[in-house]
Design a protein around this motif. Structure first.
Motif, PDB file in Angstrom:
ATOM      1  N   UNK A 317      31.675  18.614 -35.602  1.00  4.36           N
ATOM      2  CA  UNK A 317      31.453  17.346 -36.289  1.00  4.36           C
ATOM      3  C   UNK A 317      32.680  17.036 -37.139  1.00  4.36           C
ATOM      4  N   UNK A 318      33.152  15.815 -37.054  1.00  2.34           N
ATOM      5  CA  UNK A 318      34.308  15.361 -37.826  1.00  2.34           C
ATOM      6  C   UNK A 318      33.884  14.248 -38.778  1.00  2.34           C
ATOM      7  N   UNK A 319      34.490  14.232 -39.961  1.00  2.15           N
ATOM      8  CA  UNK A 319      34.225  13.171 -40.931  1.00  2.15           C
ATOM      9  C   UNK A 319      35.545  12.685 -41.500  1.00  2.15           C
ATOM     10  N   UNK A 320      35.667  11.377 -41.650  1.00  2.00           N
ATOM     11  CA  UNK A 320      36.840  10.818 -42.322  1.00  2.00           C
ATOM     12  C   UNK A 320      36.404   9.581 -43.098  1.00  2.00           C
ATOM     13  N   UNK A 338      44.521  13.909 -39.891  1.00  2.00           N
ATOM     14  CA  UNK A 338      43.493  14.760 -40.493  1.00  2.00           C
ATOM     15  C   UNK A 338      42.505  15.273 -39.472  1.00  2.00           C
ATOM     16  N   UNK A 339      42.042  14.398 -38.566  1.00  2.00           N
ATOM     17  CA  UNK A 339      41.070  14.824 -37.557  1.00  2.00           C
ATOM     18  C   UNK A 339      41.687  15.787 -36.554  1.00  2.00           C
ATOM     19  N   UNK A 340      42.944  15.534 -36.159  1.00  2.00           N
ATOM     20  CA  UNK A 340      43.600  16.439 -35.216  1.00  2.00           C
ATOM     21  C   UNK A 340      43.784  17.827 -35.827  1.00  2.00           C
ATOM     22  N   UNK A 341      44.095  17.889 -37.104  1.00  2.00           N
ATOM     23  CA  UNK A 341      44.212  19.195 -37.757  1.00  2.00           C
ATOM     24  C   UNK A 341      42.865  19.916 -37.757  1.00  2.00           C
ATOM     25  N   UNK A 342      41.785  19.167 -37.985  1.00  2.00           N
ATOM     26  CA  UNK A 342      40.450  19.779 -37.932  1.00  2.00           C
ATOM     27  C   UNK A 342      40.126  20.295 -36.543  1.00  2.00           C
ATOM     28  N   UNK A 343      40.716  19.655 -35.524  1.00  2.00           N
ATOM     29  CA  UNK A 343      40.498  20.077 -34.137  1.00  2.00           C
ATOM     30  C   UNK A 343      41.443  21.200 -33.723  1.00  2.00           C
ATOM     31  N   UNK A 344      42.234  21.698 -34.675  1.00  2.00           N
ATOM     32  CA  UNK A 344      43.129  22.815 -34.382  1.00  2.00           C
ATOM     33  C   UNK A 344      44.494  22.411 -33.876  1.00  2.00           C
ATOM     34  N   UNK A 345      44.842  21.133 -33.988  1.00  2.00           N
ATOM     35  CA  UNK A 345      46.133  20.644 -33.532  1.00  2.00           C
ATOM     36  C   UNK A 345      47.081  20.566 -34.734  1.00  2.00           C
TER      37      UNK A 345
END
Length: 589
Positions: A317-320, A338-345
């Motif tokens: 789950x992602x939140x921004x 921010x979301x890509x970092x949460x996805x491990x990128x």
């Protein structure tokens, strides 16, 4: 070849009609010439009336498929535009492609799931009810694509250590496809890892004989390497290293849920039903906009809906938050980073332009059952780059305003809570004994909150901080219109500040009209009565009122006699006493 609408099969009479439709679908929007259709229908012996018969089949298809699917005459043939329809083979190709990408990236568990989903779309032999000419032309390609996907899925299962369960399936597949060397090599690996070295060698020698007898060739490099591995215990048949295929923990960046969340049961039940993927609509995008006036509880509602749907989104789950504290929009590039970092990128700020970020984001979310909560969206322009390109992710969006056209977006407008719901919310946060001791005062407090969860939370916070204070004291202070808004501020929460930010985003003309509405002397009114009271023309007034509805600052309901608008009592108070009220006084002067 079959067609379904809303789960119901559409009757297509005759092999020839099905052949024409299959040929157009497999062309993927390109023109299929009359000559090509003729060969696929009759081979090299077409009838004299070939053109008339093709036209007849096209006419039947147009009639059966309806207006949502268009078959256009484009010389020298026809082209098919499927619109929003789903073609199972194209969905199979997309899932297979995404699975291979995940496999190459080392996410073996996700790869196996995607490839398994792709294979589940096959319900039997392809093109079984079309002409032999089309089947001879297209079936080998389709069957090869299925076999390759099957091999890739088996490879993922082998990497995940599931070799014992694969042996029966691979034994059957090798019998069905005796000259596919990769499948035989996979069977040998599974047998060897299951402690059956002799059986693995037997499978190799059987395959070697088949290749020699049927094709006159020796085993290729892959099968030979596995054979040598079985003999020597080499790396070609070694089980995967412990942890080598372990998957990183899925992202989970949702805000904390409110434990005492109250109300909205019908709306939550609807989202729980529609948000998760479900059989029969997996190709549809699941994008939901939650909108409503400031303080109505959009974020709290979306977070609760997301938490109630966690099981349907095992990939994370992602939140921004798409608005800064001052109400200005967050740059989509910053949100994507921010979301890509949460996805491990590991993406750095400024490393990639917007188009590159969007491509990377959509690649990383493709095929993943992930839930994305985009909070406080400001505009469709800001939102568009943040929407995943695949149907698997679910998207929840909150915004005060009704956003412009976005494909597949379903809108849910949250209205004010009823007095009873507000009272329940208050009771959940305040000592129930205090509520029971002063039930009328509690009900009065709930009514003064005008159905805004933000206002209820503020008064609950104030009461909790003053355990010895009577509820009647706060109710009396809220009863005074001059002090009510001042009482609705506590510990960083503020109804007046929330309303001020919302009015500040309005165009000057829209704000001017909103500030005039308290002069009507009533909170529920029609266009006709408002035009008469304010001395304004009805048509432009209705347009301006509709704009305020879209901005979440005015309610609307379609009553039997005529549509009416509803001005929330706290919005009316702010319009009468807030700092923007001076604009009305200056305009009048």
């Amino acid at each position: 070849m079959e067609v379904r609408r809303d789960g119901e099969s559409i009757v297509l009479s005759g092999t020839k009609v099905k052949t024409v439709l299959a040929a157009l679908l497999l062309a993927r929007g390109r023109v299929v010439s009359d000559a090509q259709l003729s060969r696929l229908l009759w081979g090299w012996n077409p009838p004299v009336t070939v053109s008339a018969q093709i036209y007849t089949y096209i006419s039947r298809l147009r009639m059966r498929l309806g207006d949502s699917v268009r078959i256009e005459r484009q010389l020298p043939g026809y082209a098919l535009d499927v619109g929003h329809a789903r073609i199972d083979f194209l969905e199979f190709e997309r899932l297979s492609r995404t699975g291979i990408e995940a496999q190459e990236a080392g996410d073996v568990e996700r790869a196996g799931g995607l490839l398994r989903d792709a294979l589940e779309l096959w319900q039997g032999p392809a093109l079984s009810n079309v002409t032999e000419f089309l089947a001879d032309s297209e079936l080998p390609r389709l069957e090869e694509a299925r076999a390759v996907t099957l091999e890739n899925r088996i490879e993922a299962d082998l990497e995940l250590g599931r070799h014992r369960g694969l042996i029966p399936e691979l034994t059957s597949l090798v019998a069905e496809f005796p000259v596919r060397e990769r499948m035989r090599a996979q069977l040998m690996k599974a047998l060897y890892r299951g402690g059956r070295q002799a059986d693995a060698l037997t499978a190799y020698h059987a395959g070697r004989r088949v290749l020699a007898d049927e094709l006159g060739v020796d085993p290729g490099a892959e099968l030979t390497a596995v054979y040598q591995g079985v003999l020597t215990g080499g790396s070609a048949v070694a089980p995967p290293a412990h942890g080598a295929t372990a998957r990183s923990a899925p992202p989970s960046t949702l805000p904390a849920d409110i434990p005492d969340f109250t109300g909205r049961r019908a709306e939550l039940a609807e989202l729980r039903r529609l948000l998760p993927p479900a059989e029969g609509r997996s190709w549809h995008t699941r994008r939901f906009l939650v909108t409503g006036m400031p303080g109505i509880g959009k974020t709290a509602f979306a977070v609760r809906a997301a938490n109630e749907s966690l099981d349907a989104f095992p990939d994370g789950q992602l939140y921004v938050n798409l608005s800064h504290p001052d109400g200005l929009p967050v740059d989509p590039r910053d949100a994507l980073v921010g979301m890509l970092r949460s996805l491990g990128e590991p993406v750095g700020t400024g490393e990639l332009d917007l188009d590159e970020l969007v491509r990377l984001y959509r690649t990383r979310t493709a095929g993943r059952r992930i839930l994305i909560l985009l909070d406080n969206a400001v505009s469709e322009l800001q939102l568009s780059p943040l929407l995943p390109g695949a149907p698997e992710p679910g998207v929840l969006i909150t915004s005060q305003t009704l956003l412009g056209p976005i494909g597949g977006l379903h809108t849910r407008v949250l209205g004010p809570l009823g007095t009873q719901e507000s009272l329940q919310m208050l009771t959940a946060s305040v000592d129930p004994a205090r509520i029971a001791a002063e039930p009328q005062s509690a009900r009065d407090i709930a009514q003064y909150c005008a159905g805004l969860p933000l206002a209820v939370r503020i008064v609950a916070t104030r009461l909790a901080a003053r355990p010895s204070s009577s509820l009647r004291r706060l109710a009396d202070r809220l009863a005074d219109p001059d002090s009510r808004l001042r009482e609705l501020e506590a510990r960083g929460l503020s109804v007046p500040r929330s309303l001020e930010a919302s009015l500040g985003r309005l165009a000057r003309e829209q704000r001017g009209l909103l500030l005039l509405l308290p002069r009507l002397g009533r909170d529920v009114f029609s266009v006709r009565s408002a035009a008469r009271s304010l001395g304004l023309a009805a048509a432009p007034l209705e347009t301006a009122l509709e704009a305020l509805v879209d901005q979440g600052l005015l309610g609307f309901s379609d009553e039997p006699d005529e549509p009416v608008y509803r001005l929330n009592s706290l919005v009316r108070l702010f319009a009468e006493t807030g700092r923007y009220a001076r604009e009305v006084e200056q305009s009048a002067a």
